[in-house]
Design a protein around this motif. Structure first.
Motif, mmCIF file in Angstrom:
data_model
loop_
_atom_site.group_PDB
_atom_site.id
_atom_site.type_symbol
_atom_site.label_atom_id
_atom_site.label_comp_id
_atom_site.label_asym_id
_atom_site.label_seq_id
_atom_site.Cartn_x
_atom_site.Cartn_y
_atom_site.Cartn_z
ATOM 1 N N HIS A 41 35.389 -40.541 62.270
ATOM 2 C CA HIS A 41 36.711 -40.973 63.433
ATOM 3 C C HIS A 41 35.873 -41.616 64.766
ATOM 4 C CE1 HIS A 41 37.809 -37.049 61.846
ATOM 5 N NE2 HIS A 41 36.713 -36.458 61.652
ATOM 6 N N ALA A 46 39.878 -38.172 68.314
ATOM 7 C CA ALA A 46 40.198 -37.907 67.111
ATOM 8 C C ALA A 46 39.781 -37.322 66.033
ATOM 9 C CB ALA A 46 39.965 -39.596 66.184
ATOM 10 N N PHE A 47 38.262 -36.900 66.581
ATOM 11 C CA PHE A 47 37.386 -35.986 66.162
ATOM 12 C C PHE A 47 38.354 -34.073 66.569
ATOM 13 C CE2 PHE A 47 34.382 -32.119 67.264
ATOM 14 C CZ PHE A 47 33.194 -32.837 66.039
#
Length: 225
Positions: A41, A46-47
């Motif tokens: 990521h 985003a993770f």
């Protein structure tokens, strides 16, 4: 569900968070070559959007990224209920930064460039820590479920037993006959799957340490046969 089955849960994955695309590709190739499932990521956001709170494995986290830094994210993870072991990587690390990361529970703090062997070793340690944590959490959850099967009276008896009181003393405390206490005690041992008083004491300690419902004071629990 057995503790072992619960501990299995989601597949352990190496989660990489690094804003450098070339580094993400290199780490992806490294972990795949070692047979480790990997997900990369570009940011902490985003993770979080991709990985669930019950994500299993190890987090490889860059210290300095645009927006939220790796150290800031480490501090935030606990509040999010995510307990992944963290291996920090950094091209701009310093001693105070590494000390702060380790004090907060990081597995390792590696300065770029680091060797593949050092990173793999650290990640393997993180994966082992996560497996152990999940096994312990599953065992405690199973223990809590068994404890909740006890009646209020059985919890009173269990509290007396783990505090070291004899059957006749517990009987006096609760205003019951010693025979009745022996019957309740047998039920406690069976429901808690305890082979001995030592096991029962160990279970009580684990419940208390985990913050689960602790064995009550025998004189305070409301009676329920």
């Amino acid at each position: 569900m057995t503790p072992e089955a619960a501990a299995a849960g989601p597949e352990p994955t190496v989660f990489v968070i690094d804003d450098d695309a070339a580094m993400r590709r290199a780490l992806d190739a490294l972990f795949r070559s070692a047979g480790m499932p990997v997900a990369t990521h570009a940011s902490t956001r985003a993770f979080l959007e991709a990985a669930g709170r019950d994500a299993a494995g190890c987090l490889v986290l860059d210290v300095r990224m645009p927006g939220e830094s790796g150290l800031e994210f480490q501090r935030r993870l606990g509040g999010l209920g995510i307990r992944l072991p963290i291996v920090f990587i950094s091209g701009h690390g310093d001693i105070p930064m590494s000390v702060a990361a380790m004090k907060a529970g990081a597995v390792e703090f590696l300065a770029k460039p680091f060797s593949d062997a050092d990173l793999l070793r650290a990640v393997e340690e993180g994966l082992a820590l996560d497996r152990r944590r999940r096994r312990e959490a599953a065992a405690t959850a199973s223990l809590r479920e068994r404890y909740m099967l006890l009646t209020a009276r059985e919890r009173q008896v269990m509290a007396g037993v783990v505090s070291g009181r004899l059957n006749k003393q517990i009987a006096f405390d609760l205003g019951l006959s010693e025979i009745t206490i022996k019957l309740h005690r047998g039920q406690v041992m069976q429901k808690m799957a305890a082979a001995s008083v030592v096991d029962l004491v160990r279970f009580a300690d684990r419940l208390a340490a985990d913050g689960a419902v602790p064995p009550p004071d025998p004189a305070r629990e409301e009676t329920k046969v």
